[in-house]
Structures are given as C-alpha cells and as structure tokens.
Design a protein around this motif. Structure first.
Motif, PDB file in Angstrom:
ATOM      1  N   ASP A   1      29.835  45.426  20.088  1.00 24.30           N
ATOM      2  CA  ASP A   1      31.099  45.149  19.501  1.00 24.30           C
ATOM      3  C   ASP A   1      30.859  44.280  17.883  1.00 24.30           C
ATOM      4  N   VAL A   2      30.074  45.351  16.963  1.00 21.70           N
ATOM      5  CA  VAL A   2      29.786  44.887  15.771  1.00 21.70           C
ATOM      6  C   VAL A   2      30.483  45.946  15.002  1.00 21.70           C
ATOM      7  N   ARG A   3      31.653  44.961  14.243  1.00 23.77           N
ATOM      8  CA  ARG A   3      32.914  46.132  13.565  1.00 23.77           C
ATOM      9  C   ARG A   3      32.945  45.288  12.125  1.00 23.77           C
ATOM     10  N   MET A   4      33.669  46.099  11.360  1.00 24.45           N
ATOM     11  CA  MET A   4      34.101  45.875  10.075  1.00 24.45           C
ATOM     12  C   MET A   4      35.896  45.377   9.849  1.00 24.45           C
ATOM     13  N   GLU A   5      36.631  44.287   9.833  1.00 23.15           N
ATOM     14  CA  GLU A   5      38.107  44.968   9.124  1.00 23.15           C
ATOM     15  C   GLU A   5      38.307  44.594   8.441  1.00 23.15           C
TER      16      GLU A   5
END
Length: 210
Positions: free
Chosen positions: A188-192
């Motif tokens: 669940d690696v993500r950038m917001e």
C-alpha cells in the motif's frame, strides 16, 4: 561548491555556522512537515513510535504528546551528533522518565530490535541516505507486521534543490523511494498531496508486511 557544502550540512549538520543556519532552516521549513507526519501516522497512546532523522526534535515533541499510555514509547535516530544533542536537550524530560530514547546512529545500524515499532515517520530526509534500498530494509526490519510508515516532503522545494545541485542523482524522486519501500516488503505504498494552511506538501505512506 556552495551547493555541495549546503547539501552536506542538510545531510549531516555539524557544529559550525552553516550547521547552525541549517538548524534554523529546519525550524522554518520542516516544522509543518513534522507536525503533519505525526498527525498522519495516527499515533495511538500505547504505540512505540520511531522518528528517523529527527533533527532538532520538533516532531519528537509533537509525537510525545500523543503517547499518553504507560506503554507508549518514543524512539529517535539521527546520525548528526549536533542534532542528537539538540533534540536530547529538547526532550530531556521525556528521556529522564524513560518515555523517550534517542540514538546517534546511522539508519542502517540503528540499535533497535526487530518487530518492535508500531509507527515510523520521517521528514525531508530520505534523499540524503546513501542507499535507499538498505534504508527501506532497515525500517522494515524494526517494524511490527502491519505497522505504518509516513514521510512528508515539499516536492516543489525538493525539485528546486535538485536543480541547484544541492541534491544529486535521482534519489530525491518519490517514485525511486517508493520502489525501494516496495522491494523491502512494504505494501500500500502511495503518495498523496496534502494542504496545511497555505502550504502544499506530499505524504508517502507504506504498511509493513511480514
């Protein structure tokens, strides 16, 4: 030459005029990043929380206020002796009560046991690590299964620093760091994108799977 000197002090502040100026820069530039990383970590009162590259200790202060249960514990790692001593002074009460432990150590060599940390946060620092994959593995090693990691940055400032050669290579790119996290066992690696008052910042999230 100036860009290289500034980059070295941002990476490893020392007892010098430039190091002192860097510490003031951290207060001006990083405090909002620190506070948002703490907020986004969703720290619970009994968590064990680790900040990497804690600098003068503003993020440590914010996190300590949330660890209200007796089991709650705060850990910090920074390989600058200058920053370690500055943060130790800021956190002396929590350290004296055994609520906080700070280590002057390289990330990869940090003396923290495996599978002991619930939440990890760091701000504005992954691009200074010599080896992103080794750093990601070191973080994954100390985290409990299902533990959450958050890092915050201001991408516009990072891009400017790369253009000025304060940051070199491609380690500053968020996608490069996120790939390193995935290869180390995070999911669940993500950038917001986030907004705090008049400041736009980015947050990278990852969950440790074991």
């Amino acid at each position: 030459m100036l860009a290289n000197k500034v980059g070295k002090q941002l990476r490893h502040p020392t007892y010098s005029l430039t190091g002192w100026l860097v510490s003031k820069f951290f207060k001006w530039h990083n405090q909002i990043l620190e506070e948002n990383a703490v907020k986004l970590c969703n720290i619970q009162p009994n968590d064990t929380v680790l900040e990497l590259g804690h600098g003068p200790g503003f993020g440590l202060q914010a996190a300590a206020q949330l660890l209200t249960a007796p089991e709650g514990k705060l850990l910090g790692v920074d390989y600058s002796q200058y920053m370690h001593e500055m943060a130790s002074q800021r956190m002396k009460e929590q350290i004296s009560r055994g609520k906080a432990v700070l280590y002057c150590s390289d990330l990869v060599a940090m003396p923290i046991e495996e599978n002991t940390v619930d939440k990890v946060f760091h701000c504005n620092c992954y691009y200074f690590w010599p080896d992103l994959k080794a750093g990601a593995r070191a973080i994954h090693r100390v985290m409990k299964p299902g533990g959450n990691m958050v890092t915050t940055l201001r991408l516009d400032s990072v891009i400017k620093a790369a253009k000025l050669k304060v940051l070199t290579g491609d380690k500053w790119r968020p996608d490069v760091y996120m790939e390193a996290l995935q290869s180390a066992g995070f999911t669940d690696v993500r950038m917001e994108n986030k907004r705090e008052k008049l400041t736009t910042l980015q947050a990278i999230f990852a969950t440790a799977v074991k």
